[in-house]
Design a protein around this motif. Structure first.
Motif, short mmCIF file in Angstrom:
data_model
loop_
_atom_site.label_atom_id
_atom_site.label_comp_id
_atom_site.label_asym_id
_atom_site.label_seq_id
_atom_site.Cartn_x
_atom_site.Cartn_y
_atom_site.Cartn_z
N PRO A 145 9.27 40.72 30.97
CA PRO A 145 9.26 39.33 30.50
C PRO A 145 10.55 38.93 29.80
O PRO A 145 11.04 37.82 29.98
N MET A 146 11.13 39.85 29.02
CA MET A 146 12.41 39.56 28.37
C MET A 146 13.50 39.32 29.40
O MET A 146 14.29 38.37 29.29
N GLY A 147 13.56 40.17 30.43
CA GLY A 147 14.57 40.00 31.46
C GLY A 147 14.44 38.67 32.20
O GLY A 147 15.43 38.00 32.49
N ILE A 148 13.20 38.27 32.49
CA ILE A 148 12.97 37.01 33.19
C ILE A 148 13.43 35.82 32.34
O ILE A 148 14.13 34.92 32.82
N GLU A 152 16.54 33.26 33.24
CA GLU A 152 16.34 31.82 33.38
C GLU A 152 16.93 31.04 32.22
O GLU A 152 16.79 29.82 32.15
N MET A 153 17.58 31.77 31.28
CA MET A 153 18.23 31.16 30.11
C MET A 153 17.24 30.33 29.28
O MET A 153 17.57 29.27 28.75
N ARG A 154 16.02 30.85 29.17
CA ARG A 154 14.98 30.16 28.39
C ARG A 154 14.99 30.71 26.96
O ARG A 154 14.07 31.37 26.50
N PHE A 155 16.06 30.39 26.27
CA PHE A 155 16.23 30.95 24.93
C PHE A 155 15.35 30.26 23.89
O PHE A 155 15.17 30.77 22.79
N ARG A 156 14.79 29.12 24.24
CA ARG A 156 13.84 28.49 23.32
C ARG A 156 12.62 29.39 23.13
O ARG A 156 12.18 29.62 22.00
N SER A 157 12.07 29.89 24.24
CA SER A 157 10.92 30.78 24.15
C SER A 157 11.26 32.05 23.39
O SER A 157 10.47 32.55 22.59
N LEU A 158 12.46 32.58 23.63
CA LEU A 158 12.88 33.79 22.92
C LEU A 158 13.04 33.53 21.44
O LEU A 158 12.70 34.38 20.61
N ALA A 159 13.55 32.35 21.08
CA ALA A 159 13.74 32.03 19.66
C ALA A 159 12.40 31.92 18.94
O ALA A 159 12.22 32.44 17.83
N LEU A 160 11.44 31.23 19.56
CA LEU A 160 10.13 31.07 18.93
C LEU A 160 9.43 32.42 18.77
O LEU A 160 8.78 32.69 17.75
N ARG A 161 9.57 33.27 19.78
CA ARG A 161 8.98 34.61 19.70
C ARG A 161 9.63 35.41 18.57
O ARG A 161 8.96 36.14 17.83
N THR A 162 10.93 35.24 18.38
CA THR A 162 11.63 35.95 17.31
C THR A 162 11.08 35.58 15.94
O THR A 162 10.77 36.44 15.12
N MET A 163 10.98 34.28 15.70
CA MET A 163 10.50 33.81 14.39
C MET A 163 9.08 34.32 14.12
O MET A 163 8.77 34.82 13.04
N PHE A 164 8.24 34.19 15.12
CA PHE A 164 6.84 34.58 14.99
C PHE A 164 6.71 36.06 14.63
O PHE A 164 5.98 36.44 13.71
N SER A 165 7.43 36.91 15.35
CA SER A 165 7.27 38.35 15.16
C SER A 165 7.89 38.84 13.85
O SER A 165 7.31 39.67 13.14
N VAL A 199 3.44 40.43 22.45
CA VAL A 199 2.42 39.41 22.73
C VAL A 199 3.08 38.07 23.03
O VAL A 199 2.73 37.37 24.00
N ALA A 200 4.05 37.68 22.21
CA ALA A 200 4.70 36.39 22.39
C ALA A 200 5.46 36.32 23.72
O ALA A 200 5.47 35.28 24.39
N LEU A 201 6.11 37.41 24.11
CA LEU A 201 6.84 37.43 25.38
C LEU A 201 5.91 37.28 26.57
O LEU A 201 6.22 36.55 27.53
N MET A 202 4.78 37.96 26.55
CA MET A 202 3.83 37.86 27.65
C MET A 202 3.25 36.45 27.75
O MET A 202 3.02 35.94 28.85
N VAL A 203 3.03 35.82 26.62
CA VAL A 203 2.51 34.45 26.63
C VAL A 203 3.56 33.48 27.19
O VAL A 203 3.24 32.58 27.97
N ALA A 204 4.83 33.68 26.81
CA ALA A 204 5.89 32.75 27.22
C ALA A 204 6.31 32.93 28.67
O ALA A 204 6.77 31.98 29.30
N SER A 205 6.16 34.13 29.22
CA SER A 205 6.64 34.40 30.57
C SER A 205 5.68 33.84 31.62
O SER A 205 4.47 33.97 31.49
#
Length: 530
Positions: A145-148, A152-165, A199-205
């Motif tokens: 999920p992180m690689g995907i 796709e340069m979806r850094f918004r999802s990565l940023a939200l996952r970072t804050m949450f975790s 968990v956040a990565l699987m939800v976002a992917s």
């Protein structure tokens, strides 16, 4: 025949790639800065609650955890990003390979923790290492999920996952530290952060694994990923061999002080270089078959990054005493000289830029592997020779190794990626001159005010004086770079457009030549715009 996982990319034209990169940069900034600032906040709180030996114990355990973690996804996360055509079977095969390896490593960590703790003469290490071995499974679940999302340069999802975790894991760690659980506060913080992140990565992917494994698709990714793993393994020895030697020779209290100083350097590296690295790899990969545009983009991104990295590291080296004492407290005074020395690696980092990333982008991870092999041999040899002289000597070996690697990296990026050395270095002249002037201003402020004010006030004054001196020097010496830095802020931060417009209005009123006109033709045609 398998269908591609995503539609064919028809958006490598300059305008579309600029827009995507701008959005990615904005969220990568939030992700990176949010991650580092939140982690640093949690780290500072825990450093005030727990003794150095607890940090040293976890740092020692992480030496082994990080080593095993390199083998979890077998480099296939980066292969997913770099691959031109990606099929569903690539993703499924990568996931099951990573999960299988994660399970093996978790079992191995639980078993091998006993002899490792005995060998190092640190019995408290055994349960800590066994608990942290659970992170291997979590890393395996997160890899694809992180690689995907990065592809796709979806850094918004990565940023939200970072804050949450980080918030969740940090809150648990602080609570346990206040409750008197000692080193286990740090262990739970690490594990819960990894759980929430997975968990956040699987939800976002948008992808979900299927019970499907293809040897052919696995080989497609592993052929590229094997070189990445080899490079990461060498990078691991460069990064953690100092911790292992200090822990084994000087003990966990000394390692705790060293780890505090290195943590600040590491946070700075992620804050200053991390954003560009995250965006650079997927963005430059889209230009891998267009050498002229790739070179223009590489010049631009390294020039802008060096314009931030060089003054930041030199400045932190100058204010290290005030920074350590103001943030962490007096009990960490032994970390002050270590931090001051470590930050001196900044000029080498500014020149090296993204050489390893560039070599991977142009399809030469084997050359990047050779570069990292020399880097590792130099680092480990230096650490082994220096450790008996104390943690400051180890820090000095780290810095010397950084400078020794600069000529070799410049040679490799010229030979294999077509980046001319003289043209590359000439773009850093203004940054170097402005940094020298900034350093003089900070030293003058320190001499005039110390010890008349406390550490916090002095630190704020030094920061203000240094920033003003650097910006002023760039305005006189290299206005084109200042324009590019403002443009970067414009891309990254909401409301940054006003700052750029104001800057241009002031320049126009004073009859100055447009800074855009001072850019080279290649820089004006830069398709990434960083």
């Amino acid at each position: 025949m398998s269908k591609p996982w995503e539609p064919a990319d028809h958006g490598s034209d300059s305008a579309n790639l600029r827009r995507r990169t701008a959005r990615a940069t904005r969220w990568a900034l939030i992700d990176n800065w949010g991650r580092q600032l939140l982690q640093l906040l949690v780290f500072v709180i825990l450093a005030r609650l727990l003794p150095p030996q607890d940090f040293g114990l976890v740092a020692l355990a992480m030496v082994f955890v990080m080593l095993a973690s390199l083998f979890v996804d077998q480099g296939m996360g980066d292969a997913i990003i770099q691959r031109r055509v990606l099929e569903r079977e690539h993703l499924d095969s990568a996931f099951w390979a990573a999960l299988s390896m994660g399970a093996v490593l978790t079992a191995g960590g639980v078993v091998l923790a006993i002899p490792i703790a005995t060998l190092l003469g640190e019995p408290r290490l055994q349960p800590v290492l066994q608990a942290l071995s659970l992170a291997f499974l979590l890393t395996a679940v997160s890899a694809v999920p992180m690689g995907i999302l990065r592809r796709e340069m979806r850094f918004r999802s990565l940023a939200l996952r970072t804050m949450f975790s980080i918030v969740g894991g940090g809150a648990a760690g602080v609570f346990l530290a206040l409750a008197g659980y000692g080193v286990w506060a740090l262990v739970v913080q690490q594990l819960l952060t990894a759980v929430l992140s997975a968990v956040a990565l699987m939800v976002a992917s948008p992808w979900r694994p299927r019970p499907n494994f293809s040897r052919r698709h696995f080989r497609d990714l592993f052929g590229y990923g094997a070189n990445i793993v080899g490079g990461d393994l060498l990078g691991y020895f460069t990064r953690y061999s100092d911790n292992l030697l200090i822990g084994a020779v000087l003990g966990t209290p000394a390692l705790g002080h060293y780890a505090i100083a290195y943590r600040i350097l590491d946070a700075g590296n992620h804050l200053l270089h991390g954003i560009a690295r995250k965006v650079a790899f997927p963005a430059l990969s889209r230009l891998q078959h267009e050498p002229t545009r790739l070179q223009a983009a590489y010049f631009r991104i390294t020039r802008v990054t060096a314009g931030v990295v060089l003054p930041a590291y030199v400045g932190m080296a100058l204010v290290a005493p005030e920074l350590i004492r103001a943030v962490f407290g007096g009990k960490w005074d032994e970390a002050v000289p270590v931090a001051a020395v470590l930050f001196l690696v900044g000029p080498a980092l500014a020149v090296q830029g993204f050489g390893v990333t560039l070599l991977s982008v142009v399809g030469r991870p084997d050359i990047a592997l050779r570069l990292r092999l020399v880097n590792t041999i130099t680092a480990v040899t230096g650490f082994a020779l220096a450790v008996s002289f104390g943690i400051v000597a180890v820090a000095a070996a780290f810095v010397v190794r950084g400078y020794l690697m600069v000529p070799l990296q410049l040679f490799f990026q010229r030979r294999y990626a077509g980046i001319p050395t003289r043209a590359y270095l000439s773009r850093l002249r203004g940054t170097v001159a402005a940094t020298v002037l900034m350093a003089g201003a900070v030293l003058a402020a320190k001499w005039l005010m110390h010890p008349r004010v406390d550490n916090v006030v002095l630190l704020l004054v030094e920061f203000g004086v240094g920033a003003a001196a650097y910006v002023g020097a760039l305005y006189v010496l290299d206005r084109a770079l200042l324009h590019q830095l403002i443009e970067f802020v414009t891309q990254a931060l909401p409301g940054g457009e006003r700052a750029q417009q104001r800057f241009e209005q002031v320049a126009a009123r004073r009859g100055r030549r447009s800074v855009e006109a001072t850019l080279t033709a290649e820089e004006r045609d830069d398709p990434i715009g960083l």
